[in-house]
Each structure stands twice: as structure tokens, then as C-alpha cells.
Design a protein around this motif. Structure first.
Motif, mmCIF file in Angstrom:
data_model
loop_
_atom_site.group_PDB
_atom_site.id
_atom_site.type_symbol
_atom_site.label_atom_id
_atom_site.label_comp_id
_atom_site.label_asym_id
_atom_site.label_seq_id
_atom_site.Cartn_x
_atom_site.Cartn_y
_atom_site.Cartn_z
ATOM 1 N N UNK A 272 0.591 -1.204 6.604
ATOM 2 C CA UNK A 272 -0.773 -1.325 6.020
ATOM 3 C C UNK A 272 -0.771 -2.269 4.822
ATOM 4 N N UNK A 273 0.168 -2.469 3.994
ATOM 5 C CA UNK A 273 0.367 -3.359 2.876
ATOM 6 C C UNK A 273 0.444 -4.768 3.528
ATOM 7 N N UNK A 274 1.155 -4.959 4.608
ATOM 8 C CA UNK A 274 1.201 -6.341 5.166
ATOM 9 C C UNK A 274 -0.120 -6.714 5.666
ATOM 10 N N UNK A 275 -0.848 -5.836 6.423
ATOM 11 C CA UNK A 275 -2.083 -6.299 6.682
ATOM 12 C C UNK A 275 -3.108 -6.587 5.519
ATOM 13 N N UNK A 276 -3.059 -5.837 4.579
ATOM 14 C CA UNK A 276 -3.639 -6.121 3.283
ATOM 15 C C UNK A 276 -3.504 -7.461 2.710
ATOM 16 N N UNK A 277 -2.163 -7.813 2.474
ATOM 17 C CA UNK A 277 -1.662 -8.760 1.957
ATOM 18 C C UNK A 277 -1.781 -10.004 2.653
ATOM 19 N N UNK A 278 -1.540 -9.941 4.004
ATOM 20 C CA UNK A 278 -1.467 -11.187 4.894
ATOM 21 C C UNK A 278 -2.463 -12.451 4.494
ATOM 22 N N UNK A 279 -3.808 -12.263 4.551
ATOM 23 C CA UNK A 279 -4.401 -13.312 4.168
ATOM 24 C C UNK A 279 -4.401 -14.130 3.061
ATOM 25 N N UNK A 280 -3.620 -13.528 2.116
ATOM 26 C CA UNK A 280 -3.325 -14.181 0.492
ATOM 27 C C UNK A 280 -1.854 -14.713 0.602
ATOM 28 N N UNK A 281 -1.244 -13.888 1.123
ATOM 29 C CA UNK A 281 0.456 -14.038 1.166
ATOM 30 C C UNK A 281 0.720 -15.578 1.785
ATOM 31 N N UNK A 282 -0.195 -15.948 3.002
ATOM 32 C CA UNK A 282 0.154 -17.113 3.562
ATOM 33 C C UNK A 282 -0.056 -18.381 2.809
ATOM 34 N N UNK B 180 6.912 -7.920 11.589
ATOM 35 C CA UNK B 180 5.810 -6.873 11.271
ATOM 36 C C UNK B 180 6.728 -5.512 11.256
ATOM 37 N N UNK B 181 5.930 -4.668 10.355
ATOM 38 C CA UNK B 181 6.379 -3.105 10.316
ATOM 39 C C UNK B 181 5.934 -2.420 11.441
ATOM 40 N N UNK B 182 6.452 -1.362 11.438
ATOM 41 C CA UNK B 182 5.626 -0.207 12.325
ATOM 42 C C UNK B 182 4.259 0.058 12.245
#
Length: 246
Positions: A188-198, A179-181
Motif C-alpha cells: 500500500x505504501x509502495x503504491x502511494x510513494x512510487x510516483x514521487x520516489x522515482x 514489490x511487496x505482497x
């Protein structure tokens, strides 16, 4: 509250774009497709990853030969071996056993082995890293696990299995995106993408604090550092890299 609503809005937007994937996942049809398609995707990704992270990998595995057993053999177990992207960095003559829960990766290993004929391939075991009874306790000099902990369900369990199969004094090498800072745009982009990224990444999660599990593990010594991978516009720029001794 306002930020949470913004995040939810963008998560929904990404979800709509990837709606067919989410529907197939809900119906239980996406996983079989992803298991077959993911090796092809990962084959391309890992070649690009090695291009940018080559120096980090060379440094990470530079002292692997120091862990040879009394017989002079170096027995290496690679968990989540994927397409064999790490083979080129291993010392000559090492004996490598590969473990991966996805049997579709087996056919991709031959290409990497052909490009790394200094490696002696032992066998390919189909098993999750959290439970690999085929590997005897205390049988391995080295365990390698890179870009894998992001997708496992139980990090504590896989670390316990790594510890179990290592000989006393053995080493576990790791390189994982994390995870990023929380104050960064990357996060911010990690949180947005996470549900689809998995779904796209075969269970990969972008926001794991993997280093915390390593710091709490049973290993006698853990050496890790945080680095930023030189990828443009990527949600997987933050990494940890290092080793742990049994």
C-alpha cells in the motif's frame, strides 16, 4: 474502486508535499540536480544498508573465487557500482571494472577503494547497463548488479548485456528490492510513494516484479530466494537475492 480512490488521495497528498520536486521534474530541471545530489544520499544509505544486510552479502559473494579463469585471475564487472559499497565483500586480488551512467559517482569510489585495498581497480566506465559496448563479449568471470534493476528502463536488455559480457560458465550475482505482497501494508505504501520516489531515487521504482524477468532470462540456471530486509518503516523491505549461471 474505494481502495483505488484512497490510493489516489494519498498519492496526491505525497505529491503536494513534494510539489517543488515534481515541478522541477516537469520543467526538466530536476534530473541534473538529482544526478549530482544522489551520490551523497546513496553514500549514507548504502552504509546503513550494509550494516543490516552484511550477512546476506557475505553469503551471496562467498563462492566468488570459484569462478576464476584458467589464468587464476578473477575479472569482475559491477553494474551500477554507485559508491562501491560491495567492494569490501569481494575476494582478494579480484580485478574490478565499474560501470555507472552517473559520472558523479567516480569521486566516491576512491573512498571505498581505500577501505578495500584487497581489490584491484581496473577502470570506471560511464555507460548504462543496457548498452555498454566498451565491455567485450565473454570477457568477464563475474557480473555483480545490486539495487540497480529497480531503476533501469529495460530489464530484459540489461540482462541480455550481462549474459553477453560473461564468459561461458560465468556468474551473475544479484540483490534487488522488489514489490511487496499486494495484500500487505508495505505494498500500500509502495503504491502511494512510487510516483514521487522515482524522482528522489534517480528513477527507482518500488513495485517491480524483478524475479519474473530473471526466471524468463537466457541463463542456464537461476537460483533466487525472497527475503525481507530488517528495515523499520521502509518501503523497500522485500528483496530477492541469488545468482544466475551462463
Amino acid at each position: 474502486m474505494k481502495m483505488a480512490l484512497h490510493i489516489l488521495f494519498f498519492q496526491i497528498c505525497v505529491g503536494i508535499i513534494a510539489l517543488p520536486i515534481h515541478i522541477l521534474a516537469l520543467l526538466g530541471l530536476w534530473d541534473p540536480i538529482a544526478k549530482k545530489a544522489f551520490p551523497y544520499l546513496l553514500d549514507r544509505i548504502t552504509r546503513t544498508f550494509n550494516k543490516y544486510m552484511k550477512d546476506h552479502k557475505k553469503e551471496l559473494f562467498s563462492n566468488m573465487s570459484d569462478f576464476k579463469g584458467p589464468s587464476g585471475e578473477l575479472k569482475v564487472l559491477e553494474l551500477g557500482c554507485g559508491t562501491g559499497a560491495n567492494f569490501q565483500f569481494y575476494p582478494s586480488g579480484c580485478k574490478v571494472t565499474c560501470v555507472d551512467p552517473n559520472p558523479n559517482f567516480k569521486s566516491f569510489l576512491s573512498k571505498s577503494l581505500a577501505e578495500s585495498d584487497h581489490v584491484h581497480f581496473e577502470e570506471f566506465l560511464i555507460a548504462p547497463g543496457e548498452n555498454m559496448p566498451q565491455v567485450a563479449s565473454g570477457s568477464m568471470d563475474v557480473v555483480v548488479c545490486t539495487l540497480v534493476l529497480c531503476s533501469v528502463n529495460n530489464i530484459e536488455k540489461i540482462l541480455a548485456e550481462i549474459y553477453r559480457v560473461l564468459k561461458p560458465g560465468g556468474v551473475y550475482y544479484f540483490l534487488e528490492h522488489v514489490t511487496a505482497d499486494p495484500s500487505s501494508w508495505n505494498y500500500f505504501f509502495q503504491i502511494i510513494l512510487d510516483p514521487t520516489w522515482k524522482h528522489i531515487g534517480d528513477g527507482c521504482q518500488l513495485t517491480k516484479e524483478t524475479w519474473k524477468y530473471l526466471e524468463k532470462s537466457k541463463f542456464s540456471e537461476v537460483k533466487l530466494r525472497h527475503i525481507i530486509a530488517p528495515f523499520k518503516w521502509s518501503p523497500v523491505k522485500p528483496h530477492i537475492i541469488g545468482y544466475a549461471l551462463k
